[in-house]
Scaffold this active site. Structure first.
Site, PDB file in Angstrom:
ATOM      1  N   TYR A  85       0.857  -1.304  -0.080  1.00  0.00           N
ATOM      2  CA  TYR A  85       0.151   0.070  -0.421  1.00  0.00           C
ATOM      3  C   TYR A  85       1.343   1.427   0.247  1.00  0.00           C
ATOM      4  CZ  TYR A  85      -4.239  -2.942   0.797  1.00  0.00           C
ATOM      5  OH  TYR A  85      -5.402  -3.469   0.292  1.00  0.00           O
TER       6      TYR A  85
ATOM      7  N   ASP B 163      -5.771  -7.571   4.496  1.00  0.00           N
ATOM      8  CA  ASP B 163      -7.242  -6.687   3.545  1.00  0.00           C
ATOM      9  C   ASP B 163      -7.591  -8.060   2.594  1.00  0.00           C
ATOM     10  OD1 ASP B 163      -8.782  -4.976   2.008  1.00  0.00           O
ATOM     11  OD2 ASP B 163      -7.839  -5.891   0.166  1.00  0.00           O
TER      12      ASP B 163
ATOM     13  N   LYS C 148       4.119 -15.224   2.583  1.00  0.00           N
ATOM     14  CA  LYS C 148       4.756 -15.905   1.601  1.00  0.00           C
ATOM     15  C   LYS C 148       6.501 -15.863   2.007  1.00  0.00           C
ATOM     16  CE  LYS C 148       3.140 -18.133  -2.081  1.00  0.00           C
ATOM     17  NZ  LYS C 148       2.613 -19.636  -1.586  1.00  0.00           N
TER      18      LYS C 148
ATOM     19  N   ASP D 239     -11.625 -10.506   4.734  1.00  0.00           N
ATOM     20  CA  ASP D 239     -13.371 -10.575   4.082  1.00  0.00           C
ATOM     21  C   ASP D 239     -13.769 -12.291   3.884  1.00  0.00           C
ATOM     22  OD1 ASP D 239     -13.101  -7.644   3.054  1.00  0.00           O
ATOM     23  OD2 ASP D 239     -14.088  -8.200   0.905  1.00  0.00           O
TER      24      ASP D 239
HETATM   25  C1  IPM Z   1     -10.207  -2.617   3.442  1.00  0.00           C
HETATM   26  C2  IPM Z   1     -10.557  -1.634   2.232  1.00  0.00           C
HETATM   27  C3  IPM Z   1      -9.322  -0.662   1.632  1.00  0.00           C
HETATM   28  C4  IPM Z   1      -7.612  -1.681   1.154  1.00  0.00           C
HETATM   29  C5  IPM Z   1      -9.534  -0.480   0.029  1.00  0.00           C
HETATM   30  C6  IPM Z   1     -11.156  -0.043  -0.445  1.00  0.00           C
HETATM   31  C7  IPM Z   1      -8.761   0.502  -0.407  1.00  0.00           C
HETATM   32  O1  IPM Z   1     -10.860  -2.906   1.221  1.00  0.00           O
HETATM   33  O2  IPM Z   1     -10.731  -1.132   3.899  1.00  0.00           O
HETATM   34  O3  IPM Z   1     -10.183  -3.467   3.580  1.00  0.00           O
HETATM   35  O4  IPM Z   1      -7.512  -2.127   0.396  1.00  0.00           O
HETATM   36  O5  IPM Z   1      -7.412  -1.080   2.472  1.00  0.00           O
HETATM   37 MN    MN Z   2     -10.385  -4.544   1.915  1.00  0.00          MN
END
Ligand code: IPM
Ligand code: MN
Length: 354
Positions: A136, A244, A187, A248
């Site tokens: 990032y 990230d 990794k 999810d």
């Molecule tokens: C998160 C989101 C963000 C990230 C995006 C919106 C840039 O997916 O907060 O997990 O990748 O960190």
């Molecule tokens: Mn995310």
């Protein structure tokens, strides 16, 4: 008196943040803590109208004058490159040096878990996602862009200090919250420079916490075990991009993105709290979005700024509502966003919570 900057953002952000704010206000009236909530209109609408993503000096004001920031979501189809989201959300994460992205994965009701036969105690862990470096950092570029010979590079940055502080935060959390195991995931079998630094740093830091078990999975294997046996995890620490992705996946284990809360934290400094979900433009404005992620995020924030009792009561009220099925459609209920928020506040007011 604690001061909170509220940035509802785009899409469903304003709808879910309205519920989160009303819930904070209800808790304030019930428990008598002092909090000032000030709204900021940063987001796609303002960017499209003025060209401004975040006003000049905003980060300095946030860090000097506020205790916490509560945001909804950023993202709008009218801003295809997401410039405002990058400036505002990623800008605060890196500009305020919020190096911990703390994302709890906690199943409230087994009915919500897509895995067969899993009980609530099987899905209860936290992810410490590194939040200021890794993939990032926006380092890289193009060579001969748009031609057949195009080259694109994107660099991952891992610093000794950055890796050490997130791993240390994970162990400190484990100790403070009586979690017995910290799992590091990388990794390093392929990323033999960057993630070898994670390997070496993890061994050094783990040795300082002999009371806590330390183990490791490569990220691909970790993804498999999150599905096969999530009960083996207590605290997971990993880099920005892997964090990230697996959060999810973790949200899926809890019943979806409508349930997942997060905090972007630098201990002792102004910190940013946001639901894991995005702005969901297709359902925005329809009063159907699940407000629970935002409400649990508000509870995390209250805990961070010292209002722990209120935070715990809000969590209990959410749990009761979910178990009773008083929720939005995404998790099986029939309520609107506002009704689901009100169902939680009604339980808070009734005060018969654990
Ligand atoms: C998160 C989101 C963000 C990230 C995006 C919106 C840039 O997916 O907060 O997990 O990748 O960190
Ligand atoms: Mn995310």
């Amino acid at each position: 008196m604690k001061r909170v900057a509220v940035i509802p953002g785009d899409g469903i952000g304003p709808e879910v943040i309205r519920e989160a704010v009303s819930t904070i206000e209800r808790a304030r009236d019930l428990f008598g803590f002092e909090i000032g909530l000030e709204h900021f209109d940063w987001g796609a609408e303002k960017y499209l109208a003025t060209g401004i993503t975040m006003p000049e000096g905003a980060l300095e004001i946030l860090s000097a004058e506020y205790d916490a920031i509560l945001t909804g979501a950023f993202g709008d189809p009218r801003v295809p490159d997401n410039k405002h989201a990058k400036d505002i959300l990623l800008g605060m994460r890196s500009g305020l040096d919020l190096y911990i992205n703390l994302r709890p994965i906690k199943l409230i009701d087994e009915r919500l878990c897509p895995l067969k036969g899993r009980r609530v105690e099987d899905v209860d862990f936290v992810v410490f996602r590194e939040n200021t470096e890794g993939m990032y950092v926006f380092m890289g570029g193009n060579f001969k862009k748009g031609t057949a010979d195009e080259v694109a590079t994107q660099e991952e940055i891992n610093t000794r200090q950055g890796v050490e502080r997130i791993i240390t935060a994970a162990f400190e959390y484990a100790r403070k919250h009586s979690r017995k195991r910290v799992t590091m995931s990388d990794k390093s079998n392929v990323l033999t420079y960057g993630h070898d630094l994670w390997q070496r740093t993890f061994k050094t830091v783990a040795a300082r916490y002999p009371d806590i078990e330390a183990n490791h999975f490569y990220i691909d294997v970790l993804a498999m075990w999150m599905v096969l046996d999530p009960g083996r995890f207590d605290v997971i620490v990993t880099c920005n991009l892997f964090g990230d992705i697996i959060t999810d996946l973790g949200a899926g284990l809890q019943g979806g993105l409508g349930m997942a809360a997060s905090g972007n934290i630098h201990p002792g400094r102004v910190s940013l709290f946001e639901p894991v979900h995005g702005s969901a433009p297709t359902v925005a404005g329809k009063n159907v979005a699940n407000p629970i992620a935002a409400i649990l995020t508000a509870a995390m924030m209250l805990d961070y700024i010292g209002f722990t009792e209120a935070a715990e009561k809000i969590e209990s009220a959410v749990e009761d509502s979910v178990r009773a099925g008083d929720t939005t459609q995404d998790i099986g209920g029939t309520l609107s966003t506002t009704e689901a928020g009100e169902a939680i506040r009604a339980r808070l007011s009734a005060g018969e919570l654990r």
